[in-house]
Design an enzyme around this catalytic site. Structure first.
Site, mmCIF file in Angstrom:
data_model
loop_
_atom_site.group_PDB
_atom_site.id
_atom_site.type_symbol
_atom_site.label_atom_id
_atom_site.label_comp_id
_atom_site.label_asym_id
_atom_site.label_seq_id
_atom_site.Cartn_x
_atom_site.Cartn_y
_atom_site.Cartn_z
ATOM 1 N N GLU A 164 0.824 -1.194 -0.003
ATOM 2 C CA GLU A 164 0.118 0.167 -0.017
ATOM 3 C C GLU A 164 0.949 1.369 0.066
ATOM 4 O O GLU A 164 2.041 1.238 0.371
ATOM 5 C CB GLU A 164 -0.876 -0.036 1.207
ATOM 6 N N ASP A 165 0.360 2.365 -0.362
ATOM 7 C CA ASP A 165 0.789 3.702 -0.520
ATOM 8 C C ASP A 165 1.040 4.231 1.086
ATOM 9 O O ASP A 165 1.866 4.499 1.627
ATOM 10 C CB ASP A 165 0.341 4.708 -1.401
ATOM 11 N N ASP A 176 -3.513 5.863 6.645
ATOM 12 C CA ASP A 176 -4.127 7.181 6.928
ATOM 13 C C ASP A 176 -4.994 7.138 8.108
ATOM 14 O O ASP A 176 -4.850 6.867 9.205
ATOM 15 C CB ASP A 176 -4.666 8.195 5.621
ATOM 16 N N PHE A 199 -1.559 16.338 4.297
ATOM 17 C CA PHE A 199 -2.019 15.741 2.956
ATOM 18 C C PHE A 199 -0.677 15.852 2.134
ATOM 19 O O PHE A 199 -0.126 16.875 1.783
ATOM 20 C CB PHE A 199 -3.079 16.565 2.545
ATOM 21 N N ARG A 244 0.523 12.205 -9.113
ATOM 22 C CA ARG A 244 1.007 10.807 -8.795
ATOM 23 C C ARG A 244 2.530 10.686 -9.574
ATOM 24 O O ARG A 244 3.378 9.838 -8.896
ATOM 25 C CB ARG A 244 0.145 9.921 -9.664
HETATM 26 P P1 IMP Z 1 -7.276 5.476 4.626
HETATM 27 O O1 IMP Z 1 -7.758 6.941 5.291
HETATM 28 O O2 IMP Z 1 -6.242 4.868 5.404
HETATM 29 O O3 IMP Z 1 -8.523 4.729 4.429
HETATM 30 O O4 IMP Z 1 -6.627 6.087 3.168
HETATM 31 C C1 IMP Z 1 -7.289 5.607 1.919
HETATM 32 C C2 IMP Z 1 -6.567 5.902 0.862
HETATM 33 O O5 IMP Z 1 -6.563 7.438 0.596
HETATM 34 C C3 IMP Z 1 -4.898 5.712 0.726
HETATM 35 O O6 IMP Z 1 -4.690 4.507 0.122
HETATM 36 C C4 IMP Z 1 -4.513 6.635 -0.124
HETATM 37 O O7 IMP Z 1 -4.625 6.341 -1.476
HETATM 38 C C5 IMP Z 1 -5.558 7.949 0.086
HETATM 39 N N1 IMP Z 1 -5.000 8.988 1.068
HETATM 40 C C6 IMP Z 1 -4.617 9.148 2.319
HETATM 41 N N2 IMP Z 1 -3.863 10.042 2.795
HETATM 42 C C7 IMP Z 1 -3.422 10.561 1.715
HETATM 43 C C8 IMP Z 1 -2.703 11.740 1.326
HETATM 44 O O8 IMP Z 1 -2.335 12.150 2.406
HETATM 45 N N3 IMP Z 1 -2.461 12.038 0.300
HETATM 46 C C9 IMP Z 1 -2.979 11.356 -0.998
HETATM 47 N N4 IMP Z 1 -3.651 10.429 -0.713
HETATM 48 C C10 IMP Z 1 -4.013 10.152 0.537
HETATM 49 MG MG MG Z 2 -4.617 4.201 -2.053
#
Ligand code: IMP
Ligand code: MG
Length: 183
Positions: free
Chosen positions: A103-104, A107, A156, A169
């Site tokens: 995963e990237d 968050d 962010f 990206r």
């Molecule tokens: P979650 O909040 O952990 O569910 O994150 C879901 C998705 O939101 C991640 O896999 C990212 O693709 C995107 N995301 C979360 N934080 C960031 C950020 O700081 N920049 C860009 N995308 C984000």
């Molecule tokens: Mg993602």
């Protein structure tokens, strides 16, 4: 694309291309040791994890299989909705496989929480998570990730696969987006 190509849209660079590469090399050695003698299937979540997948997979000094899945939880917004939808499912059957989710970013953790239980229901032999980034201060659910590249502040970020409204990206570094871009 380099940070200087979009300098006015970025607040600051958080992680350079070289720092990311060095960290992925260390993680690759750990993965090789942990999965020695076992098959390994890498699953990347599109689109944000494409760069991590491409670089981590090539850094590994062993053969792996790769597959991709696309889930959606974000619109052109900077906050997770917690609502996850499968946009593209896997091609490979996970039963009996050693699966590593690539995963990237973690968050809120809501996306991975959902993904983990979805993939576990397919009966893999093992299931672990590798995330390049984690924002500890943004966590809404606790995600047990075996490999984490960097812990970053709750801001962010864009680049290295991560987007804002599908842009940035292709930035080689990871940078904090300037607030004027999304406010
Ligand atoms: P979650 O909040 O952990 O569910 O994150 C879901 C998705 O939101 C991640 O896999 C990212 O693709 C995107 N995301 C979360 N934080 C960031 C950020 O700081 N920049 C860009 N995308 C984000
Ligand atoms: Mg993602």
């Amino acid at each position: 694309m380099l940070p200087e190509d979009v300098a006015s849209e970025l607040d600051r660079v958080l992680l350079t291309e070289a720092e990311i590469k060095d960290r992925l090399r260390v993680i690759a050695r750990q993965i090789e040791a942990d999965y020695a003698g076992r098959d390994l299937l890498l699953i990347a979540v599109l689109k944000g994890a494409v760069m991590v997948m491409a670089d981590l997979a090539r850094e590994l000094q062993r053969s792996v299989e790769v597959d991709f899945m696309a889930v959606s939880s974000y619109g052109a917004s900077t906050h997770s909705s917690g609502v996850v939808r499968i946009v593209k499912d896997l091609d490979i059957d996970l039963a009996g496989r050693n699966v590593l989710i690539v995963e990237d970013i973690i968050d809120s953790g809501l996306t991975l929480d959902w993904l983990k239980s979805n993939l576990l229901s397919r009966n893999p032999a093992s299931l672990e998570i590798c995330a390049l980034l984690r924002k500890p201060d943004a966590a809404k659910v606790d995600i047990d990730a075996k490999y984490v590249g960097f812990e970053i502040p709750n801001e962010f970020v864009v680049g290295y696969g991560l987007d804002y409204a599908e842009r940035y990206r292709n930035l080689r570094s990871i940078a904090v987006l300037a607030p004027h871009v999304y406010s």
